[in-house]
Design a protein around this motif. Structure first.
Motif, PDB file in Angstrom:
ATOM      1  N   VAL A 247      -2.982   7.048   5.296  1.00 45.60           N
ATOM      2  CA  VAL A 247      -1.692   7.157   4.614  1.00 45.60           C
ATOM      3  C   VAL A 247      -1.102   5.769   4.394  1.00 45.60           C
ATOM      4  N   VAL A 248      -1.106   4.954   5.441  1.00 43.46           N
ATOM      5  CA  VAL A 248      -0.572   3.604   5.327  1.00 43.46           C
ATOM      6  C   VAL A 248      -1.395   2.784   4.337  1.00 43.46           C
ATOM      7  N   GLY A 249      -2.709   2.903   4.419  1.00 43.63           N
ATOM      8  CA  GLY A 249      -3.556   2.151   3.505  1.00 43.63           C
ATOM      9  C   GLY A 249      -3.300   2.503   2.060  1.00 43.63           C
ATOM     10  N   ALA A 250      -3.131   3.800   1.761  1.00 46.07           N
ATOM     11  CA  ALA A 250      -2.834   4.205   0.387  1.00 46.07           C
ATOM     12  C   ALA A 250      -1.502   3.637  -0.070  1.00 46.07           C
ATOM     13  N   ARG A 251      -0.538   3.638   0.828  1.00 44.66           N
ATOM     14  CA  ARG A 251       0.794   3.064   0.518  1.00 44.66           C
ATOM     15  C   ARG A 251       0.681   1.573   0.236  1.00 44.66           C
ATOM     16  N   MET A 252      -0.069   0.848   1.039  1.00 42.49           N
ATOM     17  CA  MET A 252      -0.220  -0.590   0.859  1.00 42.49           C
ATOM     18  C   MET A 252      -1.022  -0.912  -0.399  1.00 42.49           C
ATOM     19  N   ALA A 253      -2.045  -0.104  -0.688  1.00 44.76           N
ATOM     20  CA  ALA A 253      -2.858  -0.348  -1.876  1.00 44.76           C
ATOM     21  C   ALA A 253      -2.032  -0.202  -3.146  1.00 44.76           C
ATOM     22  N   ALA A 254      -1.018   0.680  -3.104  1.00 49.14           N
ATOM     23  CA  ALA A 254      -0.158   0.869  -4.268  1.00 49.14           C
ATOM     24  C   ALA A 254       0.796  -0.301  -4.475  1.00 49.14           C
ATOM     25  N   ARG A 255       0.917  -1.188  -3.473  1.00 57.68           N
ATOM     26  CA  ARG A 255       1.787  -2.366  -3.576  1.00 57.68           C
ATOM     27  C   ARG A 255       0.988  -3.616  -3.228  1.00 57.68           C
ATOM     28  N   PRO A 256       0.128  -4.035  -4.132  1.00 56.17           N
ATOM     29  CA  PRO A 256      -0.792  -5.126  -3.798  1.00 56.17           C
ATOM     30  C   PRO A 256      -0.107  -6.463  -3.521  1.00 56.17           C
ATOM     31  N   ARG A 257       1.124  -6.640  -3.999  1.00 57.45           N
ATOM     32  CA  ARG A 257       1.792  -7.921  -3.782  1.00 57.45           C
ATOM     33  C   ARG A 257       2.660  -7.930  -2.524  1.00 57.45           C
ATOM     34  N   GLN A 258       2.854  -6.782  -1.920  1.00 53.60           N
ATOM     35  CA  GLN A 258       3.710  -6.732  -0.722  1.00 53.60           C
ATOM     36  C   GLN A 258       2.924  -7.220   0.493  1.00 53.60           C
TER      37      GLN A 258
END
Length: 712
Positions: A247-258
């Motif tokens: 879940v966290v990985g999918a969230r982070m992948a959607a925000r590549p610059r964060q």
């Protein structure tokens, strides 16, 4: 006199299943619109391409597979906390070992920890048996489980029973074949399965290196290398739970610059806030879900919350559109958005579902952020979507049936559109579990009109596909609901269609009781159509009890009523019933007269299924009269009609009557082959006829007799 008969060596096909028969005399070809051979079941949900950190567990499963098989087959229980990846591990291992299971891989979500009802074992067995080509399932769990064990006795199959709560829930679903392997996932150990010879494998958290590698698969190794400390904090705060990391990985992948550090800090705050809720690492999942949920746009967040309130286990774009009042296109896009951040799992054929923990989170968010009225309104919109679609399918399959009003809370926006009768029947088959869940939920919430009207709309499912247990349950709920609603038309319909269900269940005395209540209502209301329906049902109950004069009297009075009101389809159905009584009484002249008239009436109102029924019974009448050529011609025509209509039970019955025709001609060998084909079809349908026909086969002479000349 007829010319020489055909002789065919090969297979008889009934409802898409090939049955080896040897030489078949008389040109019997039993087939349907279904494929000639069903595909080998491959029901497992999608599995990850790589499974990280589970080498020890995979090796343990392989050792179990190589061990000597137990007499009842292998049962392996994977027990561990929610979100630890039990289902992914089981599915990955079974897929990787698919060659060991050439006869199929089966899957059932037992829904033991999901909101609403857990899976009904009879319905689970029904899905398994239908995948093997058996169209009918006994209503009693013991009988259904016995049929499942018989059907799989010599098959090499793998079975994944997901999210089980008790040993008893699992035990009825075990194949019982030494060639089978059942893998069970559960949050508890299920030690009661030890008496069934089960092996137990605890599934713990994955180690740090595997967790980091899993996160890298989601966000990219370069980001992990750029912020190793933050990555370590993320996996630590995900507590080694693969679901949380995904879940966290999918969230982070959607925000590549964060930066990863932002996610690590968000997880720290959520972990602190939810510490009091900690249960076997569940806090890590909750924190990850809150983080991903907080990043959703308003439309996606609202759909997520509302889907969490629904009683159904799977969602289509149409269901999502109804729940959140979206267009189907926007609903489809929003479902894809939720799946993209790992808040929904995409299944097959454009369907989606929640992981248990994610569904609980969605339900909690809905109850926290939506009013109870808005939540319930979403559930009702989905129920109305199913009611409208079932009603449209019903009208397509049985266009001559008298339709009762539907009380929608709001007019449904986008019910499913069907290309034809087979597509409508396929929808009923595919959605039967969802329809049952909607019906039970409506009954729990005292939505009385919805309960009886949905039961009424499900008649094609009940009559054509014969889920007898659900049919009986639905009519009990529907009758109670109609009475509580004070709806006499609904009560009348539930009594008559429920009486039919009881008759199908082999309970003619109970059936007659329901029909008598219907008759009392109809007479009191002065409703000749309803009175004719009740008398028709009573006639069938009397016939089932062997009371032919009483049956004939009820049918004749019902025929008078229907003729007076100009209900031609109903007149045709009653002529079939009177023809059946005449056949039972060996009055072939009266039977032929009534059944020829029935064919004419039902052809005029374009009801091919009922035309085929009239033709099949007419074939029996010709057999009794010794008109063997006419009998064979009309029985073959009827059998083809049932194949086109998707009516396997009547296909089997017609093949049995072709066996009677062969026996009347003195061709015992052909009779045996036809009776055998019908018997095997009845077995697949779990029909009460199975035992009767088995006794008939046993009574046939063992030596084949020379066929005699056929009558003209």
């Amino acid at each position: 006199m007829e010319g020489p008969r055909n002789s065919i060596t090969g297979q008889v096909r009934i409802e898409g299943v090939a049955l080896q028969t040897g030489d078949v005399h008389g040109g019997v070809h039993v087939h349907s619109h279904a494929p000639a051979l069903l595909p080998v079941p491959r029901q497992l949900p999608p599995a990850p391409a790589r499974l990280l950190g589970r080498g020890v567990e995979l090796a343990a499963l392989d050792r179990e597979l190589r061990a000597l098989p137990a007499p009842g087959g292998r049962c392996l229980v994977l027990a561990g906390p929610p979100g630890v990846g039990k289902s992914a591990l089981a599915g990955y291992w079974l897929r990787a070992r698919a060659g060991e299971f050439p006869d199929g891989l089966f899957y059932a979500d037992l829904r033991s920890h999901a909101p609403g009802d857990p899976a009904d074992p009879v319905e689970v067995l029904g899905a398994f048996l239908r995948a093997l080509g058996l169209s009918g399932v006994p209503a009693e769990l013991g009988e259904a489980a016995a049929l499942w064990r018989s059907a799989t006795a010599r098959r090499r199959i793998g079975l994944l029973l997901d999210s089980a709560a008790t040993a008893a829930q699992v035990r009825a679903l075990l194949p019982g074949s030494e060639h089978s392997v059942a893998v069970v996932t559960s949050r508890t150990r299920l030690t009661g399965l030890r008496m069934d010879g089960a092996g137990f494998l605890p599934i713990g958290l994955i180690d740090r290196s595997a967790a980091v590698e899993l996160l890298a698969d989601r966000v990219g190794a370069d980001r992990i290398a750029a912020e190793p400390l933050a990555a370590d904090q993320v996996v630590t705060r995900c507590a080694g739970l693969p679901l949380a990391i995904c879940v966290v990985g999918a969230r982070m992948a959607a925000r590549p610059r964060q930066p990863l550090a932002a996610t690590a800090e968000a997880l720290r705050r959520e972990a602190d806030r939810l510490a009091v809720l900690r249960l076997d690492g569940e806090t890590a999942v909750r924190g990850a879900l809150d983080d991903s949920y907080g990043a959703l746009d308003p439309e996606a967040g609202r759909l997520y919350r509302l889907l969490g309130q629904l009683p159904v286990a799977e969602f289509t774009p149409g269901v999502a559109a109804a729940a959140a009042e979206l267009s189907p296109v926007l609903a489809d896009l929003t479902l894809d958005t939720l799946a993209g951040v790992h808040l929904l799992e995409e299944r097959r054929d454009g369907r989606y579902r929640f992981h248990d923990l994610v569904r609980l989170h969605a339900r909690e968010r809905g109850r926290a952020e939506e009013s109870a009225e808005r939540c319930r309104a979403a559930v009702r919109r989905v129920a109305d979507h199913y009611l409208a679609t079932a009603t449209a399918a019903e009208q397509l399959i049985t266009p001559g049936r008298h339709n009762l009003a539907r009380d929608y809370a709001r007019p449904p926006c986008c019910p499913v559109e069907f290309t034809g009768e087979p597509a409508a029947l396929e929808w009923f088959d595919r959605e039967r579990d969802q329809l049952a869940a909607v019906l039970r939920d409506a009954a729990r919430h005292d939505e009385h009109g919805l309960v009886w009207q949905l039961t009424d709309a499900l008649q094609p499912l009940f009559i054509r596909l014969r889920p007898l247990g659900l049919q009986l349950e639905a009519h009990e709920l529907g009758l109670r609901a109609a009475r509580l609603a004070g709806d006499r038309a609904g009560e009348q319909r539930m009594l008559t269609s429920g009486g039919q269900a009881l008759r199908s269940a082999g309970r003619p005395v109970d059936s007659a009781h329901w029909y008598r209540q219907a008759l009392e209502l109809a007479v009191a209301d002065g409703d000749p159509r309803a009175e004719s329906q009740a008398r028709t049902g009573l006639g069938h109950a009397h016939r089932q009890l062997g009371e032919l004069p009483a049956a004939r009297a009820q049918f004749e009075e019902a025929l008078r009523l229907r003729t007076a009101i100009g209900y031609r389809r109903g007149v045709g159905l009653l002529r079939i019933a009177l023809g059946e009584v005449a056949v039972d009484a060996a009055d072939e002249a009266e039977a032929v007269r009534q059944l020829n008239a029935a064919v004419a009436d039902l052809t005029a109102v374009a009801d091919p299924y009922e035309v085929a029924r009239a033709q099949a019974i007419l074939g029996r009448a010709h057999t009794i009269a010794g008109r063997y050529g006419q009998a064979r011609s009309v029985l073959e025509t009827a059998r083809e009609g049932f194949a086109a209509a998707g009516a396997p039970h009547w296909q089997a019955r017609t093949v049995e009557w072709l066996g009677e025709l062969a026996l009347a001609q003195g061709d015992t060998a052909a009779a045996r082959e036809r009776f055998t084909a019908a018997h095997e079809a009845y077995q697949r349908l779990a029909a009460p006829d199975t035992a009767r026909l088995a006794r008939r086969l046993e009574s046939l002479p063992t030596g084949a007799e020379s066929p005699v000349a056929e009558g003209s």
